[in-house]
Design an enzyme around this catalytic site. Structure first.
Site, short mmCIF file in Angstrom:
data_model
loop_
_atom_site.label_atom_id
_atom_site.label_comp_id
_atom_site.label_asym_id
_atom_site.label_seq_id
_atom_site.Cartn_x
_atom_site.Cartn_y
_atom_site.Cartn_z
N ASP A 13 95.00 89.05 26.81
CA ASP A 13 94.48 89.38 25.46
C ASP A 13 95.41 88.91 24.35
OD1 ASP A 13 92.13 90.79 26.37
OD2 ASP A 13 93.45 92.45 26.92
N GLY A 15 95.33 85.87 22.68
CA GLY A 15 94.75 84.94 21.72
C GLY A 15 94.57 83.54 22.30
N HIS A 41 87.83 85.49 26.44
CA HIS A 41 88.56 84.75 25.42
C HIS A 41 87.69 84.69 24.17
CE1 HIS A 41 91.22 82.50 28.58
NE2 HIS A 41 91.47 83.79 28.49
N THR A 125 87.63 95.98 36.01
CA THR A 125 86.44 95.87 35.16
C THR A 125 85.14 96.00 35.96
OG1 THR A 125 86.49 93.47 35.41
CG2 THR A 125 87.62 94.41 33.48
#
EC number: 6.3.4.4
Length: 421
Positions: A13, A15, A41, A125
């Site tokens: 996470d 960028g 992304h 997840t």
């Protein structure tokens, strides 16, 4: 010719989507080289806001092609939804290719992930990523090249399903049938056959033609299955060297490694996170979730765990990857902080240590902080590194000196163009 690899430098996470979208304009081929649709992304450009989970973030580059590479595990239904999202924004997808050696993430992989998390997991997840990689190691998966020979695919399903259904019964779940899965394979073959390529020949055709290639990693080294905070890790290797391993070319051909870090730290899921803070100035960074760059997961929507910048983590991931350049994203999130803490070392059992500890030790460390002055002004309109506020430049210089690399890009907002270089 140039082969560059861009990877996360922290916990994921950071960028990476923004940076790939920016850098891909000078590339002929962008390759997503590992992972699945368990992370996202975020890309923000003239076409809109996109959260990409499988398709390389360079898909908006009109001058190049994109490859979903051999090291990935791909849920074809998720890929279909993602393609539609991008096509609906008016972007042509003719340049998207899929490695024939990429593994297919099947419905039973996702179901097993859900069942195992209920039984006691690590906060996955529930997308089936770990199960797809596990069955890859067991040699009981289908690959995309199997969609080009459906008779063979059916025979493989007949051999695989007894093992799958034994697991299903152990969890009290229903069996899968060959007919149900074969029908899905027929549908996927019709949709994706024209995109499937022999990845070795395809990639080496670009290398032999002296083209510019950019490899895109998912997550980061702290989540690496071998080198990260095991067992709170992903199921693949989001490190620069794996681009060559999965791509089928010599690692000596990699010219440039770009690490992407946030100007602070964030993490999702369970596991040690030494600089985590729960209130005060650090919570001002989070946002409320109404902006695309607020601190909520692109895949899960979960509120991210937040903390101050962790130099030992960056030194460790630099040791693993060998960053030629560091992209420091979201520095604008610190614009209104009068003081900024930086973790410069760890104290373990009363002693400051000079090595990166194992997972159990990392649970016990105490961060050693230095406090730097903030700059208390907006950086969002700045496009050159030399125009950043003096205290922001001091913050960056401190990172460079402690980590041992150069910061070549500084993100000052979520959009592709909101970047100081």
């Amino acid at each position: 010719m140039s082969i560059s690899v861009l990877v996360g430098a922290q916990w994921g996470d950071e960028g990476k989507g923004k940076m790939i979208d920016y850098l891909s304009r000078d590339c002929d081929l962008i390759v997503r080289f590992q992972g699945g649709d368990n992370a996202g992304h975020t890309v923000i450009n003239e076409h809109g806001v996109f959260k990409l989970h499988l398709i390389p973030s360079g898909i908006f580059n009109k001058g190049g092609e994109c490859l979903i590479g051999t090291g990935t595990v791909v849920n074809p239904d998720v890929l279909e939804d993602e393609i539609k999202q991008i096509e609906d924004a008016g972007v042509r997808m003719s340049g998207l290719k899929i490695s024939g050696k990429a593994h297919i993430l099947m419905p039973y992989h996702q179901k097993l992930d859900e069942l195992m998390e209920v039984a006691g997991g690590i906060g996955t997840t529930k997308r089936g990523i770990g199960q797809a990689y596990s069955y890859k190691a067991l040699r009981k998966n289908l690959r995309f090249e199997d969609l080009l020979n459906l008779n063979s695919a059916r025979k493989k399903l007949e051999a695989i399903l007894p093992v799958i259904n034994n697991q299903m019964r152990a969890y009290g779940a229903e069996d899968y049938t060959v007919d149900f899965l074969y029908e899905k394979c027929e549908k996927w073959a019709e949709r994706f056959a024209s995109m499937i390529v022999d990845p070795i020949r395809y990639l080496h055709s670009y290398i032999d033609a002296d083209k510019n290639i950019l490899f895109e990693g998912q997550l980061a080294a702290m989540k690496d299955i071998d080198l990260g905070i095991y067992p709170y890790v992903t199921s693949s290797n989001p490190t620069a060297a794996y681009a060559a391993v999965s791509g089928g070319f010599s690692a000596k051909k990699i010219d440039h490694v770009i690490g992407v870090a946030k100007a602070f730290s964030s993490a999702v899921g369970a596991g040690p996170f030494p600089t985590e803070e729960f209130e005060g100035d650090i919570d001002l960074i989070r946002g409320k979730g109404d902006k695309p760059d607020d601190e909520f997961g692109a895949r899960t929507g979960r509120s991210r765990r937040l903390g101050w910048l962790d130099i030992p983590v960056l030194k460790y991931t630099n040791l693993i990857n060998g960053f030629d350049t560091l992209a420091l994203c979201k520095i604008d999130k610190l614009d209104n902080l009068p003081e900024i803490k930086v973790c410069v070392a760890y104290e373990l059992d009363g002693e400051v240590i000079d090595y990166f500890p194992n997972t159990e030790e990392l649970e016990r460390v105490k961060p050693v902080y230095e406090t730097l002055p903030g700059w208390m002004c907006s950086t969002k309109e700045i496009r050159r590194l030399e125009d950043l506020p003096e205290n922001a430049k001091k913050y960056i210089k401190t990172i460079e000196e402690l980590v041992g690399t150069t910061v070549g890009y500084v993100g000052v907002g979520p959009d592709r163009e909101e970047l100081a270089v």
